[in-house]
Design a protein around this motif. Sequence first.
Motif, PDB file in Angstrom:
ATOM      1  N   LYS A   1       0.537  -0.893  -0.235  1.00 40.28           N
ATOM      2  CA  LYS A   1      -0.353  -0.218  -0.084  1.00 40.28           C
ATOM      3  C   LYS A   1       0.655   1.574  -0.519  1.00 40.28           C
ATOM      4  O   LYS A   1       2.160   1.185   1.231  1.00 40.28           O
ATOM      5  CB  LYS A   1      -0.725  -0.079   1.226  1.00 40.28           C
ATOM      6  N   THR A   2       0.152   2.965  -0.919  1.00 41.07           N
ATOM      7  CA  THR A   2       1.255   3.616  -1.094  1.00 41.07           C
ATOM      8  C   THR A   2       1.915   4.204  -0.301  1.00 41.07           C
ATOM      9  O   THR A   2       0.804   4.473   0.933  1.00 41.07           O
ATOM     10  CB  THR A   2       0.985   4.530  -2.179  1.00 41.07           C
ATOM     11  N   GLU A   3       2.817   4.626   0.440  1.00 43.51           N
ATOM     12  CA  GLU A   3       3.662   5.319   2.111  1.00 43.51           C
ATOM     13  C   GLU A   3       3.980   6.927   0.697  1.00 43.51           C
ATOM     14  O   GLU A   3       5.311   6.083   0.395  1.00 43.51           O
ATOM     15  CB  GLU A   3       4.243   4.540   2.564  1.00 43.51           C
ATOM     16  N   PRO A   4       3.556   7.513   1.907  1.00 41.01           N
ATOM     17  CA  PRO A   4       4.804   9.059   1.899  1.00 41.01           C
ATOM     18  C   PRO A   4       6.211   8.902   2.376  1.00 41.01           C
ATOM     19  O   PRO A   4       5.693   8.370   3.181  1.00 41.01           O
ATOM     20  CB  PRO A   4       3.774  10.075   2.369  1.00 41.01           C
ATOM     21  N   PHE A   5       6.866   9.183   1.660  1.00 45.37           N
ATOM     22  CA  PHE A   5       8.604   8.945   1.757  1.00 45.37           C
ATOM     23  C   PHE A   5       8.941  10.543   2.108  1.00 45.37           C
ATOM     24  O   PHE A   5       8.680  11.492   1.025  1.00 45.37           O
ATOM     25  CB  PHE A   5       9.565   8.191   1.012  1.00 45.37           C
ATOM     26  N   ASP A   6       9.680  10.928   2.395  1.00 50.25           N
ATOM     27  CA  ASP A   6      10.646  11.742   2.419  1.00 50.25           C
ATOM     28  C   ASP A   6      11.603  11.503   1.665  1.00 50.25           C
ATOM     29  O   ASP A   6      12.349  10.146   2.230  1.00 50.25           O
ATOM     30  CB  ASP A   6      11.091  13.120   4.163  1.00 50.25           C
ATOM     31  N   PHE A   7      13.754  12.289   1.936  1.00 48.32           N
ATOM     32  CA  PHE A   7      13.593  12.572   1.061  1.00 48.32           C
ATOM     33  C   PHE A   7      15.790  13.030   1.999  1.00 48.32           C
ATOM     34  O   PHE A   7      15.211  14.467   1.678  1.00 48.32           O
ATOM     35  CB  PHE A   7      14.043  12.087  -0.131  1.00 48.32           C
ATOM     36  N   LEU A   8      16.534  12.593   1.359  1.00 49.13           N
ATOM     37  CA  LEU A   8      17.781  12.997   2.142  1.00 49.13           C
ATOM     38  C   LEU A   8      18.682  12.867   1.321  1.00 49.13           C
ATOM     39  O   LEU A   8      19.328  11.862   0.703  1.00 49.13           O
ATOM     40  CB  LEU A   8      17.813  12.940   3.127  1.00 49.13           C
TER      41      LEU A   8
END
Length: 433
Positions: free
Chosen positions: A58-65
């Motif tokens: 199931k689609t999960e929101p991610f952040d990126f560094l």
Amino acid sequence: MDVDGEDVSRRLHVKFVTKLDSPFKVPVNSVAIPSNVTRLGLSSIVNSIIQSDNPEWKTEPFDFLIDGELIRMSLEEFLLAKGISAERTLEIEYIRAVAPRKEEEPSLHDDWVSAVNGSSPRFILTGCYDGLGRVWSSAGSCSHILEGHSGAISSVAVVNSKDAETVTVATASKDRTLRLFKFDADESVDSSTRVTAYKILRGHKASVQSVSAQKSGDMVCSSSWDCTINLWNTNQSTSEGESVPVKKRKGNNQADESQSEGEAVTTLVGHTQCVSSVVWPEHDVIYSASWDHSVRRWDVETGKDSLNLFCGKALNTVDVGGEGSALIAAGGSDPILRVWDPRKPGTSAPVFQFSSHSSWISACKWHRSSWYHLLSASYDGKIMLWDLRTAWPLSIIETHNDKVLSADWWKGENVISGGADSNLRISSGIAIS
């Protein structure tokens, strides 16, 4: 390989890496992506890679560094701004996005919810303009009502709750007093149990604005419109206060309580206007914020202030946390949340300033287990979640339809808040890495 007519020169080679466990991991292979991709696009790519191996994902929101900094613009703009070469294969770390996954049903009060406290995982403590404190085991489920104040409650604190069968909490009020209550947070009740204070603390000459407990639970400190900070003992039998006749109140959902009165053990003097907020993060150190535009650090033993930060604005709120539990966050009569690092010698300027709110800041709280994360609440009706690694808010919570007066973290992954719409709101499922 060219995709969707994208020119090869505008594609970047990247590797996605993560400290997250399975099923969040993707193969550490180099992939080519458009240089103008944004955070949402990166999240879509990672979700697609995971889904190719796990069709039920199931689609999960991610952040990126990249190099420890969060990406809050297109990848191309970020590399340009940071002077990072696009010729090499970029290593991009991804983490779960810090944003609520669910909003619980509102818990309605009879007036403005001026104070919330989420320091105990067992319950939420609220204070209201109707003069009552309330204990909530979950959204909509009020287990105890704390009564006795003749004015609005302005602040609440949990004095002790860890491994204690009986919980002690403190309330501060515009009636110039504080009250201490004991109750069993784990008792099963069909309706709210009404509790009276076991101790009333008198001594302030004006409205009490804030209360905070020493970690040991032996004392609380309070701040007031009378420009002072008072320290009080929390024990039930005390020699420093005169006894009040025992009150036994029996009846439906009525807890039996005896009452005593307490006087301040120590008074800290130095602020020249209303002391709006106090926190007691270490055994012998108290921090305060004031309408005199200053944040002060007090030595409990000597009663003297050892740090005085001036910011040019009347302050409503202060909290201490972050790296080494040493960073000071404060907000007040402008939309800017300021963060100081008192370990840096020779400067009193904030090391961070966050300016996305559009009105006064009413509350700020560091996450209890993260070096980077904190929240702010504002009269603009919004709660913003911040990460020191970017100048933009990670998430904006807009569940209140009026001023937000108070906010806190609860159980690590929830934000609780109270407002002029008379609601306690719980925003849940917030992933803090």
